[in-house]
Design a protein around this motif. Structure first.
Motif, PDB file in Angstrom:
ATOM      1  N   HIS A  20      35.113  20.257 -17.257  1.00  0.00           N
ATOM      2  CA  HIS A  20      34.621  18.894 -17.451  1.00  0.00           C
ATOM      3  C   HIS A  20      34.102  18.747 -18.880  1.00  0.00           C
ATOM      4  O   HIS A  20      33.681  19.720 -19.496  1.00  0.00           O
ATOM      5  CB  HIS A  20      33.513  18.607 -16.448  1.00  0.00           C
ATOM      6  CG  HIS A  20      33.076  17.174 -16.467  1.00  0.00           C
ATOM      7  ND1 HIS A  20      33.928  16.164 -16.109  1.00  0.00           N
ATOM      8  CD2 HIS A  20      31.921  16.589 -16.823  1.00  0.00           C
ATOM      9  CE1 HIS A  20      33.287  15.012 -16.227  1.00  0.00           C
ATOM     10  NE2 HIS A  20      32.065  15.242 -16.665  1.00  0.00           N
TER      11      HIS A  20
ATOM     12  N   LEU B  29      53.186  17.055 -32.630  1.00  0.00           N
ATOM     13  CA  LEU B  29      52.155  17.499 -31.691  1.00  0.00           C
ATOM     14  C   LEU B  29      50.958  16.534 -31.734  1.00  0.00           C
ATOM     15  O   LEU B  29      50.424  16.123 -30.714  1.00  0.00           O
ATOM     16  CB  LEU B  29      51.714  18.907 -32.091  1.00  0.00           C
ATOM     17  CG  LEU B  29      50.950  19.758 -31.095  1.00  0.00           C
ATOM     18  CD1 LEU B  29      51.772  20.003 -29.855  1.00  0.00           C
ATOM     19  CD2 LEU B  29      50.573  21.099 -31.737  1.00  0.00           C
TER      20      LEU B  29
ATOM     21  N   ALA C 132      51.727  13.167 -30.186  1.00  0.00           N
ATOM     22  CA  ALA C 132      51.985  13.188 -28.741  1.00  0.00           C
ATOM     23  C   ALA C 132      50.695  13.080 -27.928  1.00  0.00           C
ATOM     24  O   ALA C 132      50.743  12.889 -26.718  1.00  0.00           O
ATOM     25  CB  ALA C 132      52.731  14.462 -28.362  1.00  0.00           C
TER      26      ALA C 132
ATOM     27  N   PRO D  39      47.543  11.705 -25.970  1.00  0.00           N
ATOM     28  CA  PRO D  39      47.368  10.396 -25.325  1.00  0.00           C
ATOM     29  C   PRO D  39      46.487   9.441 -26.123  1.00  0.00           C
ATOM     30  O   PRO D  39      46.673   8.242 -26.056  1.00  0.00           O
ATOM     31  CB  PRO D  39      46.751  10.726 -23.967  1.00  0.00           C
ATOM     32  CG  PRO D  39      46.424  12.171 -23.987  1.00  0.00           C
ATOM     33  CD  PRO D  39      47.177  12.808 -25.092  1.00  0.00           C
TER      34      PRO D  39
ATOM     35  N   GLY E 102      35.626  13.543 -12.649  1.00  0.00           N
ATOM     36  CA  GLY E 102      34.386  14.065 -12.084  1.00  0.00           C
ATOM     37  C   GLY E 102      34.197  15.491 -12.544  1.00  0.00           C
ATOM     38  O   GLY E 102      35.167  16.182 -12.856  1.00  0.00           O
ATOM     39  N   PRO E 103      32.943  15.962 -12.590  1.00  0.00           N
ATOM     40  CA  PRO E 103      32.681  17.332 -13.030  1.00  0.00           C
ATOM     41  C   PRO E 103      33.350  18.341 -12.103  1.00  0.00           C
ATOM     42  O   PRO E 103      33.630  18.020 -10.942  1.00  0.00           O
ATOM     43  CB  PRO E 103      31.155  17.454 -12.933  1.00  0.00           C
ATOM     44  CG  PRO E 103      30.633  16.067 -12.846  1.00  0.00           C
ATOM     45  CD  PRO E 103      31.706  15.248 -12.236  1.00  0.00           C
TER      46      PRO E 103
ATOM     47  N   GLU F  38      45.583  17.797 -12.120  1.00  0.00           N
ATOM     48  CA  GLU F  38      45.631  18.466 -13.434  1.00  0.00           C
ATOM     49  C   GLU F  38      47.065  18.923 -13.735  1.00  0.00           C
ATOM     50  O   GLU F  38      47.299  20.045 -14.192  1.00  0.00           O
ATOM     51  CB  GLU F  38      44.685  19.674 -13.478  1.00  0.00           C
ATOM     52  CG  GLU F  38      43.227  19.331 -13.188  1.00  0.00           C
ATOM     53  CD  GLU F  38      42.487  18.751 -14.377  1.00  0.00           C
ATOM     54  OE1 GLU F  38      43.088  18.566 -15.440  1.00  0.00           O
ATOM     55  OE2 GLU F  38      41.287  18.454 -14.210  1.00  0.00           O
TER      56      GLU F  38
ATOM     57  N   THR G 276      47.601  19.848 -17.457  1.00  0.00           N
ATOM     58  CA  THR G 276      46.469  20.452 -18.171  1.00  0.00           C
ATOM     59  C   THR G 276      46.858  21.717 -18.916  1.00  0.00           C
ATOM     60  O   THR G 276      46.349  21.997 -19.992  1.00  0.00           O
ATOM     61  CB  THR G 276      45.339  20.773 -17.167  1.00  0.00           C
ATOM     62  OG1 THR G 276      45.002  19.570 -16.498  1.00  0.00           O
ATOM     63  CG2 THR G 276      44.113  21.323 -17.851  1.00  0.00           C
TER      64      THR G 276
ATOM     65  N   ALA H 220      50.704  19.141 -25.839  1.00  0.00           N
ATOM     66  CA  ALA H 220      50.699  17.676 -25.903  1.00  0.00           C
ATOM     67  C   ALA H 220      52.106  17.082 -25.822  1.00  0.00           C
ATOM     68  O   ALA H 220      52.322  16.059 -25.166  1.00  0.00           O
ATOM     69  CB  ALA H 220      50.010  17.230 -27.192  1.00  0.00           C
TER      70      ALA H 220
ATOM     71  N   GLN I 214      53.409  17.437 -22.312  1.00  0.00           N
ATOM     72  CA  GLN I 214      52.640  16.519 -21.472  1.00  0.00           C
ATOM     73  C   GLN I 214      53.179  15.090 -21.598  1.00  0.00           C
ATOM     74  O   GLN I 214      53.409  14.417 -20.596  1.00  0.00           O
ATOM     75  CB  GLN I 214      51.161  16.546 -21.895  1.00  0.00           C
ATOM     76  CG  GLN I 214      50.359  15.377 -21.368  1.00  0.00           C
ATOM     77  CD  GLN I 214      48.862  15.585 -21.503  1.00  0.00           C
ATOM     78  OE1 GLN I 214      48.257  16.303 -20.727  1.00  0.00           O
ATOM     79  NE2 GLN I 214      48.283  14.962 -22.501  1.00  0.00           N
TER      80      GLN I 214
ATOM     81  N   HIS J  20      40.697  15.946 -16.267  1.00  0.00           N
ATOM     82  CA  HIS J  20      39.476  15.955 -17.070  1.00  0.00           C
ATOM     83  C   HIS J  20      39.670  15.190 -18.365  1.00  0.00           C
ATOM     84  O   HIS J  20      38.719  14.945 -19.091  1.00  0.00           O
ATOM     85  CB  HIS J  20      39.104  17.394 -17.454  1.00  0.00           C
ATOM     86  CG  HIS J  20      38.519  18.167 -16.333  1.00  0.00           C
ATOM     87  ND1 HIS J  20      39.280  18.957 -15.532  1.00  0.00           N
ATOM     88  CD2 HIS J  20      37.265  18.247 -15.878  1.00  0.00           C
ATOM     89  CE1 HIS J  20      38.491  19.506 -14.628  1.00  0.00           C
ATOM     90  NE2 HIS J  20      37.266  19.089 -14.808  1.00  0.00           N
ATOM     91  N   ASP J  21      40.923  14.898 -18.671  1.00  0.00           N
ATOM     92  CA  ASP J  21      41.228  14.323 -19.972  1.00  0.00           C
ATOM     93  C   ASP J  21      41.081  12.808 -19.907  1.00  0.00           C
ATOM     94  O   ASP J  21      41.957  12.100 -19.421  1.00  0.00           O
ATOM     95  CB  ASP J  21      42.656  14.720 -20.368  1.00  0.00           C
ATOM     96  CG  ASP J  21      42.998  14.282 -21.773  1.00  0.00           C
ATOM     97  OD1 ASP J  21      42.252  13.455 -22.344  1.00  0.00           O
ATOM     98  OD2 ASP J  21      44.018  14.760 -22.307  1.00  0.00           O
TER      99      ASP J  21
ATOM    100  N   HIS K  52      41.223  10.664 -22.198  1.00  0.00           N
ATOM    101  CA  HIS K  52      42.211   9.932 -22.996  1.00  0.00           C
ATOM    102  C   HIS K  52      43.492   9.740 -22.192  1.00  0.00           C
ATOM    103  O   HIS K  52      44.114   8.688 -22.242  1.00  0.00           O
ATOM    104  CB  HIS K  52      42.535  10.694 -24.280  1.00  0.00           C
ATOM    105  CG  HIS K  52      41.349  10.863 -25.178  1.00  0.00           C
ATOM    106  ND1 HIS K  52      40.752   9.800 -25.809  1.00  0.00           N
ATOM    107  CD2 HIS K  52      40.651  11.963 -25.538  1.00  0.00           C
ATOM    108  CE1 HIS K  52      39.726  10.237 -26.526  1.00  0.00           C
ATOM    109  NE2 HIS K  52      39.642  11.552 -26.381  1.00  0.00           N
ATOM    110  N   LEU K  53      43.883  10.789 -21.463  1.00  0.00           N
ATOM    111  CA  LEU K  53      45.092  10.697 -20.644  1.00  0.00           C
ATOM    112  C   LEU K  53      44.907   9.632 -19.566  1.00  0.00           C
ATOM    113  O   LEU K  53      45.768   8.776 -19.351  1.00  0.00           O
ATOM    114  CB  LEU K  53      45.406  12.058 -20.001  1.00  0.00           C
ATOM    115  CG  LEU K  53      46.630  12.060 -19.087  1.00  0.00           C
ATOM    116  CD1 LEU K  53      47.917  11.896 -19.887  1.00  0.00           C
ATOM    117  CD2 LEU K  53      46.701  13.331 -18.246  1.00  0.00           C
TER     118      LEU K  53
ATOM    119  N   ARG L  55      45.030   6.229 -20.930  1.00  0.00           N
ATOM    120  CA  ARG L  55      46.370   5.879 -21.390  1.00  0.00           C
ATOM    121  C   ARG L  55      47.293   5.469 -20.236  1.00  0.00           C
ATOM    122  O   ARG L  55      48.058   4.523 -20.364  1.00  0.00           O
ATOM    123  CB  ARG L  55      46.954   7.081 -22.166  1.00  0.00           C
ATOM    124  CG  ARG L  55      48.410   6.992 -22.522  1.00  0.00           C
ATOM    125  CD  ARG L  55      48.742   5.928 -23.543  1.00  0.00           C
ATOM    126  NE  ARG L  55      48.383   6.294 -24.885  1.00  0.00           N
ATOM    127  CZ  ARG L  55      48.829   5.645 -25.990  1.00  0.00           C
ATOM    128  NH1 ARG L  55      49.654   4.626 -25.874  1.00  0.00           N
ATOM    129  NH2 ARG L  55      48.433   6.031 -27.171  1.00  0.00           N
ATOM    130  N   ILE L  56      47.220   6.167 -19.108  1.00  0.00           N
ATOM    131  CA  ILE L  56      48.238   5.919 -18.080  1.00  0.00           C
ATOM    132  C   ILE L  56      47.738   5.224 -16.814  1.00  0.00           C
ATOM    133  O   ILE L  56      48.551   4.732 -16.049  1.00  0.00           O
ATOM    134  CB  ILE L  56      48.970   7.231 -17.680  1.00  0.00           C
ATOM    135  CG1 ILE L  56      48.015   8.230 -17.031  1.00  0.00           C
ATOM    136  CG2 ILE L  56      49.670   7.846 -18.867  1.00  0.00           C
ATOM    137  CD1 ILE L  56      48.716   9.501 -16.588  1.00  0.00           C
TER     138      ILE L  56
END
Lengths: 307, 200
Positions: A177, A247, A250, A252, B36-37, B149, B152, B156, B159, B182-183, B185-186, B189-190
């Protein structure tokens, strides 16, 4: 003088193809990098780029069928099997990639205490667990009882309690996390501020850039670029190699742009530049010979077109 | 179609609930993020929705009907570590066809090469093997996909390649997606919306 200097490292594996016929597959070639005391160097690359093998080569824990050439110097002297025996786990520590590296039959508290320095290992271990928000009962858990993120924190703790001068962290953050990532990064930064060198092997580009001084980019077992961490910004215009740019783009949070194609397999490499089959700016010259590493704008790059 | 978890409660040990009274719903065609953690039960919730675990309280339904206990499961799960989700002794072809023969459009949409099929799992890279696991999970009767995940462990570029294919397939087939990651940004984005597990 660099604390660790890897020069033209290559690693190959002997494999049996059919019956007793042997076949040598080279997975790392012409890989060079250096790291100074107090410095954090991030190593980026996809799986199969040789990231973990690099860590294992430095630590002398390659499997038996591996053959290694090139040199690794630590603190000015050749790092051979004999010296490694004295340094490994004391001056040189590994934060391994997965919980599989822990002893499955030993409680994790005791495992972390076994690397702790100082007169009171229990207190040292307890305080580091507290810092990573691992509750008291975690001391008495076995590795299989940990969740993925907890296991990661335990692995980072094993290095944090030692007083190693060189820490090799092999993918320490995936599945953690964001708060725990921040704590792990803080630990590495602190170790570097205290004069240790940290080799941070990862594909979590964003996390690594928050603490790294320099970045080494690997592809298909070789170095493609060595850049300052600040070069990773904007659209990647300050980056040197087309692969590094791809890289970066790519991610997000950037363009989420997939570059076509896949990294070549070690037994089926192109004759010229290893990235040529996927590169938009490749020319005939790229397909003919492998470019050498050359210095460019305070970094270095393995590409004849980079400017 | 609507996948719903109603008042879900789950515990591994007698006295401590991992979560209780948890409600979640995903509609067909929707991409929902789950954050979530670690240790808060993201993976467990994914397993409950996909029928890998039974909750002690509450139920999981599709359009009000309980999940089927046999036959093809309409909610499929893709794990973080593909190498642990396949039989290491099987050839890729057998792994791929474990839940039925995938059509060739699906394989080309995911960039799966014909020559991979004769290999063993350890002869593929993590990204290649994950594509196989996704294809295996995307049989014709799959309605919802839980991606725990899923990318994960991948770089990049891989992914971005994989998500682009999966989102395209999900759009075309109106699948519902739950993206556990956990990402942030991902997820931003989606995903159309996201759920944070710590709030429950």
């Amino acid at each position: 003088m660099a604390l660790l200097e890897v020069n033209k490292l290559s690693v190959s594996f002997i494999q049996y193809t059919s019956g007793l016929r042997q076949h040598e597959v080279q997975t790392i070639r012409d890989l060079s990098l250096s790291i100074h005391a107090g410095e954090i160097v991030a190593v980026f690359g996809s799986s199969g780029s040789g990231k973990s093998l690099l860590a294992h080569a430095i630590l002398g824990i390659l499997p038996e069928n591996a053959r290694m050439s090139g040199t690794i110097h630590y603190d000015g002297n050749l790092l051979d099997a004999y010296r490694l025996l004295a340094l490994r786990g004391k001056e040189i520590a590994l934060v391994p990639q997965s919980v599989n590296y822990l002893d499955p039959l030993m409680k994790v508290g005791a495992q972390v205490r076994s690397t702790a320095v100082g007169s009171d290992p229990v207190a040292v271990q307890r305080s580091i667990f507290k810092r990573y928000r691992l509750k008291d009962h975690v001391d008495n858990l076995y590795p299989f009882q940990l969740s993925g993120g907890m296991a990661r924190r335990v692995l980072v703790a094993t290095a944090a309690v030692s007083d190693a001068r060189l820490i090799i962290a092999d993918e320490p953050t995936p599945g953690m996390h964001s708060d725990d990532v921040a704590e792990a990064l803080h630990t590495f930064k602190e170790m570097a501020d205290n004069g240790s060198a940290v080799l941070f092997i990862t594909h979590d580009i964003e996390a690594a850039l928050r603490i790294a001084d320099r970045v080494v980019v690997l592809y298909a077992g070789t170095t493609f670029e060595i850049a300052a961490a600040e070069d990773f910004m904007g659209n990647g215009e300050r980056l040197r190699h087309p692969y590094t740019k791809a890289l970066w783009q790519a991610l997000p949070q950037n363009e989420f742009k997939p570059n076509l194609g896949v990294q070549p397999q070690p037994n089926n490499l192109p004759t010229g530049c290893l990235f040529a089959p996927r590169c938009a700016s490749s020319t005939q010259a790229c397909k003919e010979s492998r470019p050498e590493m050359r210095d460019l704008r305070a970094g270095s790059v393995r590409c004849i077109h980079a400017s | 179609m609507l996948l719903e978890g109603e008042n879900i409660g789950f515990r591994y040990e007698r006295n401590s609930w991992l979560f209780q009274n948890l409600n979640i719903s995903i509609e067909s065609g929707e991409v929902v993020g789950l954050r979530g953690p670690s240790g808060y039960g993201k993976t467990t919730l994914g397993q409950i929705l996909a029928g890998h675990q039974m909750p002690q309280e509450g139920q999981v339904t599709i359009d009000g009907q309980a999940l089927p206990l046999k036959g093809y499961h309409p909610v499929q799960l893709v794990f973080q570590h593909p190498e642990r989700a396949v039989n290491p002794r099987w050839r890729i072809q057998r792994v791929l066809e474990e839940g039925g023969k995938p059509d060739s459009d699906l394989l080309s949409a995911l960039g799966i090469q014909k020559e991979w099929l004769k290999r063993s799992p350890h002869e593929l890279s993590g990204g290649e093997l994950q594509r196989i696991c996704i294809a295996r999970a995307l049989g014709n009767e799959t309605r919802f996909l839980i991606a725990d995940e899923m990318t994960t462990m991948l770089d990049a570029i891989t992914q971005a390649q994989i998500w682009q294919s999966v989102l395209e397939i999900a759009r075309a087939r109106k699948l519902g997606l739950l993206v556990i990651s956990h990402d942030q940004h991902l997820i931003k984005r989606i995903c159309g919306r996201w759920i944070s597990l710590s709030e429950h």
